[in-house]
Scaffold this active site. Structure first.
Site, PDB file in Angstrom:
ATOM      1  N   PRO A   1       0.819  -1.328   0.117  1.00  0.00           N
ATOM      2  CA  PRO A   1       0.026  -0.066   0.080  1.00  0.00           C
ATOM      3  C   PRO A   1       0.774   1.256   0.089  1.00  0.00           C
ATOM      4  O   PRO A   1       0.457   2.218  -0.496  1.00  0.00           O
ATOM      5  CB  PRO A   1      -0.716  -0.406   1.356  1.00  0.00           C
ATOM      6  CG  PRO A   1      -0.759  -1.629   1.667  1.00  0.00           C
ATOM      7  CD  PRO A   1       0.506  -2.180   1.147  1.00  0.00           C
ATOM      8  N   TYR A   2       1.947   1.351   0.769  1.00  0.00           N
ATOM      9  CA  TYR A   2       2.775   2.295   0.743  1.00  0.00           C
ATOM     10  C   TYR A   2       3.465   2.630  -0.536  1.00  0.00           C
ATOM     11  O   TYR A   2       3.617   3.820  -1.058  1.00  0.00           O
ATOM     12  CB  TYR A   2       3.861   2.138   1.954  1.00  0.00           C
ATOM     13  CG  TYR A   2       5.051   3.290   1.898  1.00  0.00           C
ATOM     14  CD1 TYR A   2       4.378   4.619   2.224  1.00  0.00           C
ATOM     15  CD2 TYR A   2       6.302   2.911   2.337  1.00  0.00           C
ATOM     16  CE1 TYR A   2       5.441   5.660   2.424  1.00  0.00           C
ATOM     17  CE2 TYR A   2       6.922   4.196   2.314  1.00  0.00           C
ATOM     18  CZ  TYR A   2       6.700   5.394   2.545  1.00  0.00           C
ATOM     19  OH  TYR A   2       7.360   6.337   2.920  1.00  0.00           O
TER      20      TYR A   2
END
Length: 678
Positions: free
Chosen positions: A575-576
């Site tokens: 996600p990052y």
């Protein structure tokens, strides 16, 4: 006008200063100076001075009769004893009987008479204070007094209202004024107080309370005289519908910016907006183009705001921007012509000051103070408000008149002020306004502090209200509580910055978080949260700031905080890494689409920085997993040096200043082959 005298507070101040070795005379003078300086209807930004005659000993133990008089650079409202330097009284008073003395020689002579050679320069009116035969002397540029004196029959009004006062005709402050007062005092040695036409008022007495009370009583009487006039003397104009401040301010700021000879760099300005019922009555008047441009309330105002301000077309008119450009050009042309004719009259040799107005009156909205810094703009706005008050009340009883063009030029181009300007050095980011998101901690805080140190006006955006308020106070920034993932909140927050400073020039879009997890294991809500903060918030901020920058027409700088995950992705950070990769694409898109607007878009790629994301505990865990110490882990790069938040802030600062770099990634990680741009 109400008295601010508080005997209990005076006793406390005197007792506290006594413990520090300050004499009672100087302690009392400090207190009474403050209560005068804290009344804006009496004193604004250097427009007044006070003194006390007493005795003091120098460093060798020799005792002298001295005049402790307000020193240059000190604000009366917050003055300390050090701001009232002691000058030998008898030789100072003797200067008034010299036939001629330049202001430069007067300043030098006063410095030679100081008991402390390191003290600030005494007021240029120190000689005048010295020759008044009373212990305490108070001088203010009271609005009410000036409203009465700045009339065609101002002297007659003063004589009727104060039959026992001594009137001094206008002469240039400094030595010439001291000579004139000396002549008048020789003829009227029992003078109770002095009113200087177009300049202000002096009260004096051996009793400090009496001198102060006389000042308040006379100014109150002047206010009551003005109150008998028409409080709304201006006929209102027919104006179109109004426009929002956040829309108008960038247009005004952009019109004031002019191209310099250094690579076409825009000469930006900071704005300070003011409005009120009185201001609106003034700027909305049918003849505002007449009375607003007759001249200043007090002569010293010319040093700050030139001879007069500039009036624009109404805020709501369709062609406001084009009319504004024409008005700025016309103001500049008139100012240059004024300088040329006055410089010739004064014998030549003066260096022309910039032709940019320091007050902009906008019908339908209010007024702007204009400065190189927020503080300077605020000072100009304060003086503008005083000017509105003085002119309004003067017009209410008659007609406002001011000094001649010759007198105003002599003040604006006063050699002593020219010398101060020659010494002034601007910081690299003076005149620029920066927004830093995630500004209450970590890299945001470091970067904001660095931008502020370089002279930028800084607004800190953060969702933590307590933290952002605390950090903003520490570094001298504007705190703005904002959830940057909410587009409407972002638009409103950027509008607040525009309303505070006039616009935006730099965005450091730093807010973000390291959302962890494997792609098949994180749920959609978590993924969307990562993109909301690490991608969409940056777009919302950039969109709002670019809209302002385009309205200004002076370019700008967007700088984004990306991550090494963009170039060197790792496991468990899907996600990052993906949201930050989308951000990198956003950076390039803004660079492509707004380069023609003079707006740069760049990114900083940092790795292994001790911040709120990379805590000591997290570092220790990573180090153990690799079988190294925390120190070795943090120095795990090609040059074997730990990268700090200051290093990253310097990268942000560099890109904020870089005018010919766009679409670039500046890596700050000590060297990581896998994360190098290819």
């Amino acid at each position: 006008m109400k008295s601010r005298w508080d005997q209990c507070e005076l006793d406390r101040v005197t007792a506290d200063y006594a413990k520090a070795g300050v004499s009672a005379d100087l302690a009392i003078r400090t207190y009474t100076t403050r209560i005068l300086g804290q009344e804006p209807l009496l004193v604004l930004h250097g427009g007044g001075n006070t003194s006390v005659k007493t005795t003091m000993t120098d460093a060798l133990g020799d005792e002298y009769e001295v005049l402790c008089v307000k020193g240059s650079g000190w604000d009366m409202g917050s003055i300390e004893p050090a701001g009232l330097p002691a000058v030998q009284l008898q030789p100072l008073a003797a200067l008034a009987r010299k036939e001629a003395l330049s202001d430069e020689d007067l300043v030098a002579a006063q410095r030679r008479m100081l008991l402390d050679p390191y003290a600030p320069n005494p007021s240029i009116e120190a000689v005048l204070h010295a020759i008044i035969p009373h212990k305490h002397v108070d001088h203010t540029h009271a609005n009410a007094i000036i409203s009465l004196t700045n009339q065609p029959d101002g002297e007659a009004i003063i004589r009727e209202l104060f039959p026992d006062t001594t009137i001094v005709p206008y002469v240039m402050p400094g030595f010439v004024l001291a000579q004139e007062v000396r002549r008048i005092l020789d003829e009227t040695p029992d003078a109770k107080h002095l009113i200087l036409i177009n300049h202000g008022i002096f009260t004096f007495n051996d009793d400090p309370r009496q001198s102060y009370d006389d000042m308040i009583a006379m100014c109150d009487a002047a206010e009551q005289r003005l109150a008998r006039g028409n409080p709304r003397p201006f006929k209102g104009a027919s104006l179109p519908g109004g426009a929002a401040l956040a829309e108008i301010a960038p247009i005004v700021r952009g019109a004031l910016a002019r191209e310099t000879e250094i690579e076409g760099r825009p000469d930006r300005w900071v704005l300070d907006f003011r409005t009120s019922g009185q201001i609106r009555h003034f700027v909305d008047g049918e003849n505002v183009g007449d009375y607003a441009m007759r001249g200043n309330a007090a002569p010293d105002h010319s040093i700050r705001i030139k001879r007069f301000g500039m009036v624009t077309s109404p805020a709501g008119c369709d062609d406001f921007a084009e009319n504004l450009k024409a008005a700025v050009a016309a103001f500049a042309d008139e100012y240059i012509a004024y300088y040329q004719r006055q410089n010739a009259r004064a014998g030549g040799g003066f260096k022309q000051l910039d032709p940019v107005p320091r007050i902009v009156y906008v019908p339908g909205l209010g007024l702007f103070g204009v400065g190189k810094t927020a503080k300077e703009a605020s000072i100009c706005a304060d003086i503008a408000e005083a000017t509105v008050d003085v002119i309004t009340k003067a017009e209410g009883i008659g007609r406002f008149v001011t000094l001649s063009e010759d007198d105003l030029f002599d003040i604006e181009y006063w050699s002593l002020e020219q010398a101060k300007l020659a010494k002034a050095v601007e910081k690299p980011l003076n005149r620029q306004v920066a927004i830093v998101t995630g500004g209450a901690s970590g890299l945001g805080r470091e970067t904001a502090a660095m931008l502020r140190k370089e002279g930028a006006e800084v607004a800190l955006f953060d969702i933590d209200s307590d933290a952002v308020a605390r950090v903003a106070e520490e570094i001298g920034a504007m705190p703005v509580v904002c959830d940057v993932t909410d587009p409407s909140a972002v638009d409103a927050a950027v509008a607040k910055v525009v309303e505070a400073f006039g616009g935006v020039d730099i965005l450091v879009s730093n807010a973000g978080a390291a959302f962890q997890g494997r792609m098949l294991e994180v749920d959609d809500a978590y993924f969307q949260k990562a993109f909301a903060l690490n991608y969409w918030s940056h777009h919302y901020m950039a969109r709002a700031c670019v809209t302002v920058m385009r309205a200004q027409g002076t370019g700008g700088a967007l700088v984004f905080n990306v991550t090494k995950q963009v170039l060197n992705p790792g496991p468990d950070f899907g996600p990052y890494g993906t949201s930050k990769s989308a951000l990198m694409a956003l950076v390039r898109q803004y660079a492509i689409e707004h380069g023609a607007d003079g707006i740069t878009a760049n990114a900083v790629n940092a790795d292994r920085i001790r911040t709120g994301l990379l805590t000591d505990a997290f570092v220790a865990e990573r180090a153990r997993a690799r079988g190294v110490s925390s120190d070795e882990y943090m120095r795990g790069n090609l040059i074997r040096r730990e990268v700090t938040g200051t290093d990253v802030a310097e990268a942000f600062l560099h890109l904020a200043k870089a005018r010919k770099t766009s679409g670039a990634i500046l890596t700050v990680d000590g060297g990581n082959v896998a994360a190098m741009v290819r």
